[in-house]
Scaffold this motif. Structure first.
Motif, mmCIF file in Angstrom:
data_model
loop_
_atom_site.group_PDB
_atom_site.id
_atom_site.type_symbol
_atom_site.label_atom_id
_atom_site.label_comp_id
_atom_site.label_asym_id
_atom_site.label_seq_id
_atom_site.Cartn_x
_atom_site.Cartn_y
_atom_site.Cartn_z
ATOM 1 N N GLN A 1 12.702 6.299 -2.791
ATOM 2 C CA GLN A 1 12.092 6.083 -4.104
ATOM 3 C C GLN A 1 12.615 4.809 -4.766
ATOM 4 O OE1 GLN A 1 11.856 9.789 -6.483
ATOM 5 N NE2 GLN A 1 12.232 10.842 -4.550
ATOM 6 N N LEU A 2 13.892 4.514 -4.574
ATOM 7 C CA LEU A 2 14.450 3.272 -5.108
ATOM 8 C C LEU A 2 13.785 2.055 -4.472
ATOM 9 C CD1 LEU A 2 16.624 1.696 -6.736
ATOM 10 C CD2 LEU A 2 18.082 1.886 -4.704
ATOM 11 N N ALA A 3 13.709 2.043 -3.159
ATOM 12 C CA ALA A 3 13.107 0.903 -2.460
ATOM 13 C C ALA A 3 11.649 0.725 -2.865
ATOM 14 C CB ALA A 3 13.224 1.098 -0.953
ATOM 15 N N ALA A 4 10.935 1.829 -3.030
ATOM 16 C CA ALA A 4 9.528 1.760 -3.411
ATOM 17 C C ALA A 4 9.364 1.234 -4.839
ATOM 18 C CB ALA A 4 8.888 3.135 -3.284
ATOM 19 N N THR A 5 10.281 1.608 -5.722
ATOM 20 C CA THR A 5 10.235 1.121 -7.102
ATOM 21 C C THR A 5 10.583 -0.363 -7.168
ATOM 22 O OG1 THR A 5 10.798 3.292 -7.992
ATOM 23 C CG2 THR A 5 11.245 1.400 -9.409
ATOM 24 N N LYS A 6 11.607 -0.773 -6.443
ATOM 25 C CA LYS A 6 12.021 -2.173 -6.455
ATOM 26 C C LYS A 6 10.964 -3.085 -5.820
ATOM 27 C CE LYS A 6 15.947 -1.688 -8.529
ATOM 28 N NZ LYS A 6 16.170 -2.289 -9.877
ATOM 29 N N LEU A 7 10.182 -2.541 -4.876
ATOM 30 C CA LEU A 7 9.079 -3.304 -4.296
ATOM 31 C C LEU A 7 8.138 -3.799 -5.393
ATOM 32 C CD1 LEU A 7 6.969 -4.259 -2.211
ATOM 33 C CD2 LEU A 7 6.354 -1.858 -1.862
ATOM 34 N N ILE A 8 7.778 -2.935 -6.326
ATOM 35 C CA ILE A 8 6.881 -3.320 -7.408
ATOM 36 C C ILE A 8 7.604 -4.204 -8.421
ATOM 37 C CG2 ILE A 8 5.374 -2.440 -9.229
ATOM 38 C CD1 ILE A 8 4.455 -1.814 -6.343
ATOM 39 N N GLU A 9 8.845 -3.868 -8.721
ATOM 40 C CA GLU A 9 9.606 -4.659 -9.691
ATOM 41 C C GLU A 9 9.769 -6.102 -9.240
ATOM 42 O OE1 GLU A 9 14.193 -4.987 -11.334
ATOM 43 O OE2 GLU A 9 13.420 -3.007 -10.767
ATOM 44 N N PHE A 10 10.190 -6.296 -8.007
ATOM 45 C CA PHE A 10 10.413 -7.648 -7.521
ATOM 46 C C PHE A 10 9.105 -8.361 -7.204
ATOM 47 C CE2 PHE A 10 14.579 -5.796 -5.701
ATOM 48 C CZ PHE A 10 15.196 -5.902 -6.942
ATOM 49 N N GLY A 11 8.070 -7.592 -6.894
ATOM 50 C CA GLY A 11 6.783 -8.203 -6.575
ATOM 51 C C GLY A 11 6.062 -8.747 -7.789
ATOM 52 N N GLY A 12 6.312 -8.129 -8.965
ATOM 53 C CA GLY A 12 5.656 -8.594 -10.170
ATOM 54 C C GLY A 12 4.315 -7.920 -10.393
ATOM 55 N N ALA A 13 3.660 -8.298 -11.482
ATOM 56 C CA ALA A 13 2.434 -7.622 -11.912
ATOM 57 C C ALA A 13 1.354 -7.628 -10.839
ATOM 58 C CB ALA A 13 1.915 -8.265 -13.197
ATOM 59 N N ARG A 14 1.266 -8.716 -10.097
ATOM 60 C CA ARG A 14 0.214 -8.815 -9.075
ATOM 61 C C ARG A 14 0.378 -7.756 -7.991
ATOM 62 N NH1 ARG A 14 -0.646 -14.233 -5.366
ATOM 63 N NH2 ARG A 14 -2.406 -13.490 -4.101
ATOM 64 N N SER A 15 1.606 -7.309 -7.779
ATOM 65 C CA SER A 15 1.859 -6.346 -6.709
ATOM 66 C C SER A 15 1.263 -4.977 -7.019
ATOM 67 C CB SER A 15 3.360 -6.204 -6.467
ATOM 68 O OG SER A 15 4.008 -5.576 -7.564
ATOM 69 N N THR A 16 0.835 -4.754 -8.260
ATOM 70 C CA THR A 16 0.235 -3.465 -8.617
ATOM 71 C C THR A 16 -1.257 -3.420 -8.322
ATOM 72 O OG1 THR A 16 -0.301 -4.097 -10.907
ATOM 73 C CG2 THR A 16 1.906 -3.208 -10.489
ATOM 74 N N LEU A 17 -1.846 -4.516 -7.874
ATOM 75 C CA LEU A 17 -3.279 -4.519 -7.599
ATOM 76 C C LEU A 17 -3.617 -3.534 -6.482
ATOM 77 C CD1 LEU A 17 -4.117 -8.337 -7.776
ATOM 78 C CD2 LEU A 17 -4.384 -6.602 -9.565
ATOM 79 N N GLU A 18 -4.725 -2.854 -6.657
ATOM 80 C CA GLU A 18 -5.125 -1.822 -5.701
ATOM 81 C C GLU A 18 -5.321 -2.388 -4.301
ATOM 82 O OE1 GLU A 18 -8.191 1.913 -5.871
ATOM 83 O OE2 GLU A 18 -9.033 -0.074 -6.269
ATOM 84 N N SER A 19 -5.723 -3.627 -4.217
ATOM 85 C CA SER A 19 -6.004 -4.221 -2.904
ATOM 86 C C SER A 19 -4.775 -4.262 -2.007
ATOM 87 C CB SER A 19 -6.558 -5.635 -3.075
ATOM 88 O OG SER A 19 -5.651 -6.455 -3.808
ATOM 89 N N TYR A 20 -3.581 -4.331 -2.600
ATOM 90 C CA TYR A 20 -2.354 -4.333 -1.796
ATOM 91 C C TYR A 20 -1.928 -2.916 -1.405
ATOM 92 C CZ TYR A 20 -1.765 -9.235 -3.193
ATOM 93 O OH TYR A 20 -1.946 -10.582 -3.392
ATOM 94 N N GLY A 21 -2.197 -1.960 -2.233
ATOM 95 C CA GLY A 21 -1.822 -0.575 -1.926
ATOM 96 C C GLY A 21 -0.330 -0.343 -1.851
ATOM 97 N N LEU A 22 0.462 -1.146 -2.571
ATOM 98 C CA LEU A 22 1.911 -1.027 -2.457
ATOM 99 C C LEU A 22 2.464 0.207 -3.171
ATOM 100 C CD1 LEU A 22 2.984 -4.758 -2.895
ATOM 101 C CD2 LEU A 22 2.477 -3.496 -0.797
ATOM 102 N N ASP A 23 1.687 0.763 -4.078
ATOM 103 C CA ASP A 23 2.145 1.965 -4.770
ATOM 104 C C ASP A 23 2.255 3.164 -3.836
ATOM 105 O OD1 ASP A 23 -0.761 1.716 -4.698
ATOM 106 O OD2 ASP A 23 -0.808 3.587 -5.842
ATOM 107 N N ARG A 24 1.650 3.066 -2.660
ATOM 108 C CA ARG A 24 1.655 4.220 -1.751
ATOM 109 C C ARG A 24 3.068 4.572 -1.303
ATOM 110 N NH1 ARG A 24 0.503 -0.129 1.576
ATOM 111 N NH2 ARG A 24 1.408 -0.102 3.686
ATOM 112 N N PHE A 25 3.959 3.609 -1.241
ATOM 113 C CA PHE A 25 5.319 3.914 -0.787
ATOM 114 C C PHE A 25 6.005 4.873 -1.765
ATOM 115 C CE2 PHE A 25 4.415 -0.075 1.388
ATOM 116 C CZ PHE A 25 4.842 0.211 2.669
ATOM 117 N N TRP A 26 5.891 4.598 -3.078
ATOM 118 C CA TRP A 26 6.505 5.496 -4.050
ATOM 119 C C TRP A 26 5.794 6.845 -4.056
ATOM 120 C CZ3 TRP A 26 5.295 8.537 -8.155
ATOM 121 C CH2 TRP A 26 6.370 9.058 -8.874
ATOM 122 N N ARG A 27 4.471 6.833 -4.055
ATOM 123 C CA ARG A 27 3.730 8.096 -4.082
ATOM 124 C C ARG A 27 4.057 8.958 -2.874
ATOM 125 N NH1 ARG A 27 -0.928 7.405 -3.007
ATOM 126 N NH2 ARG A 27 -1.332 5.160 -2.927
#
Length: 420
Positions: free
Chosen positions: A360-386
């Protein structure tokens, strides 16, 4: 439950979800893996394939039917079968590492065979020689076992209403399961059910058996493509050959509990690895520097550098605990005693506790360090935390800390069950 009640129960489940996929009988024999090194090599190759499209499968909640066929046909689903029965008989450490490798690419796919491995281990411990010969052979040939363990609406997850009863000298199985991970893809469904004597048993049922029903109604926000929905049993006739005692796995010291849990631990370790790898890739390619800094690239940000280093240390610590736990489970398997099984349970609980937090830490830091653009659905990066959060609820980590502390502080052996 009356016949009419069973019918209404099943109809309610069917209207709640999507039709289950058709799983055709296996057409070809699976590859047979011979040793641990080959298992690791094949897992790494498959992980490269499974990583492609993982975000899209998650976004569309698409069942990985083709991928599961590739997975089981590769021979990896049979690597735990003992050498005496034609399998590779790999170590628990190798089985955990294979699971982590696949889960780093797609944690839904990594979780799906957990119950297949669990049921094979239950056969090894409690099956008759004839049952082992039959079901081990089928698994080696490529047949997949699916889980029908937990029910919804009971007092606890280990309360079971599903049962088989003796009517005129024949056994009939009735009930309904949820969280049935792997069953939508299975050739053989294994139901956990109470027998006439009140003991809990495993009942092995071929997919085409009349009265066996499937519903794709898994709607969780994570682990979306595990197919962990509903399975129903409507007056299914079963024979003694299909029934294996399950309570016996925990009434005496066996590695059943830590064996089950090390695979779940490996899923969390895999998610943590995948999130860290995605963080490094995304930050290198896309992250922008904070405007107060006189640097060219986001990956030069000292806070990001420190944060990635911190996550990497924790992920590597989870890796080390997973390997350590695997070796301790192997020792308990070779010589099961109250002490060795307790040590295995505690070692696995340690990695499960740490890996759950790190994922959960690594998944949260992925978005934090990636910045606002990393939350775009096209990347699907939120799946790691979910995925990390959803899978962590399989069994509560807060109880891991309790049993670990009681073991070291007070010398109290942990209980023997499938969640520890």
């Amino acid at each position: 439950m009356s016949t009419n009640d069973r019918k209404l129960h099943r109809e309610a489940a069917l209207t709640a979800g999507r039709p289950a996929p058709h799983i055709a009988p296996r057409r070809s024999l699976a590859h047979v893996i011979r040793d641990d090194a080959e298992a690791i090599r094949i897992a790494k190759d498959l992980a490269l394939e499974f990583a492609v499209g993982a975000a899209q499968r998650d976004r569309e909640r698409r069942l990985p039917l083709a991928e599961i066929d590739r997975f089981s046909q590769s021979g990896l689903w049979a690597i735990g079968i003992p050498k005496a029965y034609g399998g590779a008989g790999v170590s628990a450490a190798t089985l955990a590492e294979v699971t982590a490798i696949i889960s780093a690419a797609d944690s839904s796919i990594g979780q799906i065979p957990q119950n297949h491995f669990y049921m094979l281990e239950a056969l090894r411990l409690n099956g008759s020689e004839e049952q082992k010969q039959h079901y081990f052979r089928r698994a080696l040939e490529g047949d997949r076992l699916g889980n029908a363990f937990t029910e919804i609406g009971t007092k606890t997850p280990v309360d079971f209403k599903t049962h088989f009863a003796d009517r005129n000298g024949k056994f009939y199985l009735n009930g309904q399961k949820f969280y049935a991970t792997g069953s939508l893809f299975a050739h053989i469904v294994v139901a956990v059910a109470k027998g006439p004597n009140g003991r809990v048993h495993l009942v092995f049922i071929d997919r085409a058996t009349p009265g066996l029903g499937f519903v794709d109604d898994w709607s969780s926000f994570g682990q979306r493509s595990t197919g962990s929905g509903t399975v129903t049993f409507d007056d299914i006739e079963v024979t003694p050959f299909q029934i294996v005692d399950h309570d016996g796995s925990f009434e005496q010291p066996t590695p059943m509990g830590p064996f089950a849990q090390i695979i779940h631990s490996a899923v969390q370790v895999g998610i943590a690895r995948g999130a860290l790898a995605e963080t490094i890739s995304y930050v290198r390619a896309h992250a922008r520097p904070f405007f107060e800094l006189a640097i060219e690239h986001g990956y030069e940000d000292p806070h990001t550098i420190h944060g990635v280093g911190d996550v990497a240390i924790r992920v590597h610590a989870a890796d080390a605990l997973l390997a350590r736990a695997g070796h301790i489970v192997d020792r308990a398997t070779a010589e099961p005693t109250a002490a060795s099984v307790a040590q295995a349970s505690i070692a696995v609980a340690e990695v499960k506790a740490l890996a759950t937090e790190v994922a959960q830490l690594a998944a949260t830091k992925l978005i934090e360090f990636g910045g606002a653009r990393s939350t775009l659905e096209s990347y699907g990066l939120d799946r790691f935390w979910r995925n990390a959060r959803t899978h962590s609820l399989h069994d509560p980590v807060r109880w891991k800390y309790h049993h670990i502390g009681n073991f070291y502080l007070n010398g109290i052996l942990p209980p023997r069950h499938g969640a520890l």
